[in-house]
Design an enzyme around this catalytic site. Structure first.
Site, PDB file in Angstrom:
ATOM      1  N   GLY A   1       0.820  -1.210   0.000  1.00  0.00           N
ATOM      2  CA  GLY A   1       0.000   0.000   0.000  1.00  0.00           C
ATOM      3  C   GLY A   1       0.843   1.244   0.000  1.00  0.00           C
ATOM      4  N   TYR A   2       1.363   1.600  -1.170  1.00  0.00           N
ATOM      5  CA  TYR A   2       2.188   2.805  -1.288  1.00  0.00           C
ATOM      6  C   TYR A   2       1.442   3.913  -2.043  1.00  0.00           C
ATOM      7  CZ  TYR A   2       6.425   0.090   0.074  1.00  0.00           C
ATOM      8  OH  TYR A   2       7.350  -0.678   0.716  1.00  0.00           O
ATOM      9  N   SER A   3       1.150   3.687  -3.326  1.00  0.00           N
ATOM     10  CA  SER A   3       0.591   4.757  -4.178  1.00  0.00           C
ATOM     11  C   SER A   3      -0.795   5.197  -3.714  1.00  0.00           C
ATOM     12  CB  SER A   3       0.471   4.272  -5.623  1.00  0.00           C
ATOM     13  OG  SER A   3       1.734   4.021  -6.163  1.00  0.00           O
TER      14      SER A   3
ATOM     15  N   SER B   1      -1.422  -3.950  -6.271  1.00  0.00           N
ATOM     16  CA  SER B   1      -1.484  -5.244  -6.960  1.00  0.00           C
ATOM     17  C   SER B   1      -1.894  -6.344  -5.988  1.00  0.00           C
ATOM     18  CB  SER B   1      -0.124  -5.598  -7.562  1.00  0.00           C
ATOM     19  OG  SER B   1       0.153  -4.723  -8.622  1.00  0.00           O
TER      20      SER B   1
ATOM     21  N   GLU C   1      17.215  -4.588  -4.012  1.00  0.00           N
ATOM     22  CA  GLU C   1      17.058  -5.095  -5.371  1.00  0.00           C
ATOM     23  C   GLU C   1      18.419  -5.406  -6.003  1.00  0.00           C
ATOM     24  OE1 GLU C   1      14.847  -3.335  -9.287  1.00  0.00           O
ATOM     25  OE2 GLU C   1      15.347  -2.070  -7.590  1.00  0.00           O
TER      26      GLU C   1
END
Lengths: 386, 375
Positions: free
Chosen positions: A121-123, A155, A239
């Site tokens: 839950g970022y954007s 997503s 990453e």
């Protein structure tokens, strides 16, 4: 320069290959039984969470071993190592770095075992590329945070049990990067509503998530209050150089080449068309550049130097290729290019048409191309921030 | 696994950079070429004394015996500073003799090339402008134990400076029936002249052979078996000019970025506008990418790897597209001053256009890559 593996690395590569020969024999059909056994065995090998420290249940693999493992797996088109994608990619690393002992014990084994999914839950509707401007707020009331606001482009929210959530706990701070806090939220908490969003290819992989007085226990905070931005950024920085991604792109360009060889239009095989030939060679060259750039970044990591903004180079290449290969395929197909399903003249069941609509997931998801260009221009070329 | 340079190689880079910054800043480069000289003989002598010319030539013949990989750091620096020098030409000629010649031929010609006292070059293209052997029309006729050479070679790098030419000549009617012959500039019937090129820092010219008689022992390898050798040399040439282009393109990007930080319009440095910074970021992506491609290509040549030709084609093709874009963008972002003779960015634009077609353009190399990829 030297592309040789050390003896130890070679032994590890041979171990991975032998494992693949035994557990994923060439040509064997991937039955549910085979897949179940696979999941159990790769977990026993500690190849799920291979980069994580052994004391939390990871594999403690060196950078080079991680690369070898990914590389060999991708070569054989092996199923993913572990099923909890976001848990393995960034939630787990963030919990390992910032979590309490209780949080580690509670969440890490489940992520490794793939017991359930995590979503991110970022954007928010008004905070996309400018993520730090986020407004979804959480107020401390006793031993709980009360969350109100909205997230979007989340997503697999509808299939997730947990969410890693960024909220604003302090709106009075001078810098927008302060005052953000990270919470680990159970998706079945009362007050959470998930509304799937249909995307342009007709599927629904992401959703809007609404929070209405959602109560989250304080012990579910990850890191300190106001430290959420750092928690998130450091997890994303774990990453790795993008060598394994290249295998997927190589497979795709091989498919495009087969498509060109098999498509006859205007009395000519498309693989004989000079324009198409050049564009295929350009795409292959770009993919090879990605692979070699990745090797240079890996060399840097092996020398103990941290990776910085240069990882945006391959993100831009990948964006170009994800869009470009779809375009190339559709142009090869001509009039049949936009058919989404059904019999002849549809080609390959319309999979190329669908492919040409699915790039935003990769291209927008991890930071838009223009954000990557800003990163390069500002952090590497030293141009002023806009 | 190590896809980078060693400490020694990085030290060499620093040395080259220091010397070129000191003795060949762009103001000096302009002085040399605008004064009509092909290159600075004193600087060349110094480069040779420091062992850079013979760096990748055999030790027994006066070179340092290092690999081409190490030469990359030198070439990136000569590219960055646009120093006019016949280094690439001489290295190609030396490799031709080293790889395809006999021990006697190596002993005869390599020491002079390695110590910089003689300059070599490869003369291949002709009026057809074709890179494949079918384009060779210059002839070599056997006359006793001599060969008689006639024809005109075009686009020969450093033609007027060279003492020795490795020349492609036709020795049979089959398209592949060509030979490589070493010809000295003093031989009777040899004449050269340089073209009026756009890039004054890279001379190209014409070699005329008018019934030039050479001994049979000037043929490299067997008579008529020069096609594969020529192909190898063209790959080498493409790789070396691309390595130089990495340094040059990086310099063009740096000059333009610096300008964008200084130049103020609408009350702010133009480098703050995304219309300026994004194209510059794209150039950065391109330069780093053909850098990776050419590093690998040269490593592959050093190792005689199977995919060396494909690797060269990918590097050269990418470079031939990207470097000219960088040059044009550089001039454009400078505005009016970029168009002036006085500003340096135009020198890089001209270099990019020189590099583009040298040893095969993007079309040629992408087509080769397509074929190698099974199309």
């Amino acid at each position: 320069m030297d592309f040789q593996l050390t003896e130890k690395e070679e032994a590890f590569r041979d171990e991975v290959r032998a494992f693949l020969d035994e557990n994923l024999p060439e040509g064997a059909s991937r039955t549910p039984e085979l897949m179940q056994a696979w999941t159990r065995k790769v977990r026993e090998k500690r190849w799920v969470g291979f980069s994580w420290p052994r004391e939390v249940g990871g594999g403690g693999g060196s950078i080079m071993e991680q690369v070898i493992l990914k590389d060999e797996m991708a070569r054989r088109k092996a199923p993913a190592l572990g099923s909890c994608f976001m848990g393995l990619a960034w939630v787990g690393p963030a919990i390992i770095q910032y979590g309490t002992e209780e949080q580690k014990q509670k969440y890490i084994p489940d992520i490794l075992d793939g017991k359930y999914q995590w979503c991110t839950g970022y954007s928010e509707p008004d905070s996309g590329s400018d993520l730090a401007s986020l407004k979804c707020r959480a107020e401390r009331v006793g031993d709980e945070y009360v969350v109100n606001g909205q997230k979007i482009w989340t997503s697999i929210a509808m299939w997730s049990k947990m969410m890693i959530l960024l909220v604003r706990t302090d709106a009075s701070v001078a810098s927008k990067h302060d005052g953000i806090t990270c919470l680990l939220v159970e998706m079945d908490t009362p007050g959470i509503e998930v509304r799937p969003i249909k995307n342009m290819s007709g599927g629904a992989m992401f959703a809007e998530v609404f929070f209405d007085d959602v109560r989250v226990p304080v012990e579910n905070r990850l890191g300190a209050e106001g430290e959420g931005w750092r928690v998130t950024i450091s997890a994303l920085a774990s990453e790795r150089s993008s060598i394994a991604e290249v295998h997927g792109l190589v497979r795709k360009i091989e498919e495009v080449k087969e498509l060109a060889k098999g498509t006859v239009r205007g009395g000519r095989r498309m693989s004989d068309d000079p324009g198409i030939r050049r564009r295929i060679a350009q795409a292959e060259t770009r993919i090879e550049a990605m692979r070699l750039n990745g090797m240079r970044f890996l060399t840097k990591q092996l020398r103990g130097e941290p990776l910085g903004a240069e990882t945006s180079i391959n993100k831009l290449h990948r964006a170009e290729l994800e869009v470009g290969l779809g375009e190339l395929a559709l142009e090869i197909l001509g009039s049949a290019g936009t058919l989404m399903g059904g019999e002849e003249p549809t080609v390959d069941g319309g999979s190329w048409a669908r492919f040409s609509l699915n790039w935003p997931e990769v291209v927008i998801g991890g930071g838009t191309p223009n954000i990557q260009r800003n990163i390069i221009a500002e952090r590497i070329l030293g141009l002023p921030k806009d | 696994m190590n896809f980078g340079f060693s400490e020694e190689q990085e030290q060499l880079r620093d040395e080259v950079r220091k010397l070129l910054d000191q003795h060949s800043p762009l103001s000096r480069v302009r002085e040399v070429v605008e004064g009509g000289q092909a290159f600075d003989r004193d600087l060349w002598k110094r480069m040779a004394e420091l062992g850079w010319v013979g760096l990748a030539m055999p030790e027994v013949h006066g070179g340092a015996g290092l690999d081409l990989e190490t030469l990359i750091v030198v070439l990136e620096e000569t590219g960055r500073s646009l120093v006019p020098s016949p280094l690439v030409s001489t290295v190609i000629a030396a490799r031709a003799i080293e790889r395809f010649g006999s021990e006697a031929q190596r002993a005869r010609w390599l020491p002079g090339l390695a110590d910089g006292s003689r300059i070599g070059t490869f003369a291949w293209l002709e009026r057809s402008d074709r890179l494949d052997p079918a384009g060779v029309e210059a002839t070599a006729k056997v006359d006793g134990d001599r060969l008689v050479l006639s024809g005109e070679k075009r686009f020969v790098t450093d033609a007027s400076s060279a003492d020795l030419f490795v020349v492609g000549v036709r020795t049979g009617s089959a398209p592949e029936a060509v030979s490589l012959v070493v010809v000295g500039k003093d031989a009777s019937g040899v004449s050269t002249d340089d073209y009026e090129g756009m890039d004054l820092t890279k001379r190209i010219g014409r070699l005329r052979l008018d019934e030039v008689r050479v001994e049979a022992d000037c043929v490299l390898g067997e008579l008529g078996a020069g096609a594969a050798a020529a192909g190898w040399l063209l790959d080498l040439g493409a790789a070396l000019v691309t390595a130089e282009a990495v340094g040059a393109a990086e310099a063009a990007l740096r000059i333009t970025s610096e300008f964008a930080k200084q130049r103020v319009q609408f009350d702010q440095p133009i480098g703050r506008f995304q219309g300026v910074k994004h194209p510059l970021a794209e150039i950065y992506v391109d330069v780093e990418s053909f850098r990776s491609l050419v590093y690998y290509a040269i490593w592959a040549i050093d190792q005689d790897a199977e995919d060396a030709s494909l690797a060269v084609s990918r590097a050269k093709a990418y470079c031939a597209e990207a470097f000219p874009r960088a040059g044009i963008l550089g001039v454009q972002l400078h505005g009016g001053v970029g168009y002036t003779w006085e500003y340096d960015v135009q020198l890089y634009l001209k270099r990019s256009k020189w590099v583009r077609s040298m040893f095969g353009d993007a079309d040629h190399h992408y087509e080769r890559a397509a074929r190698a990829g099974g199309l």
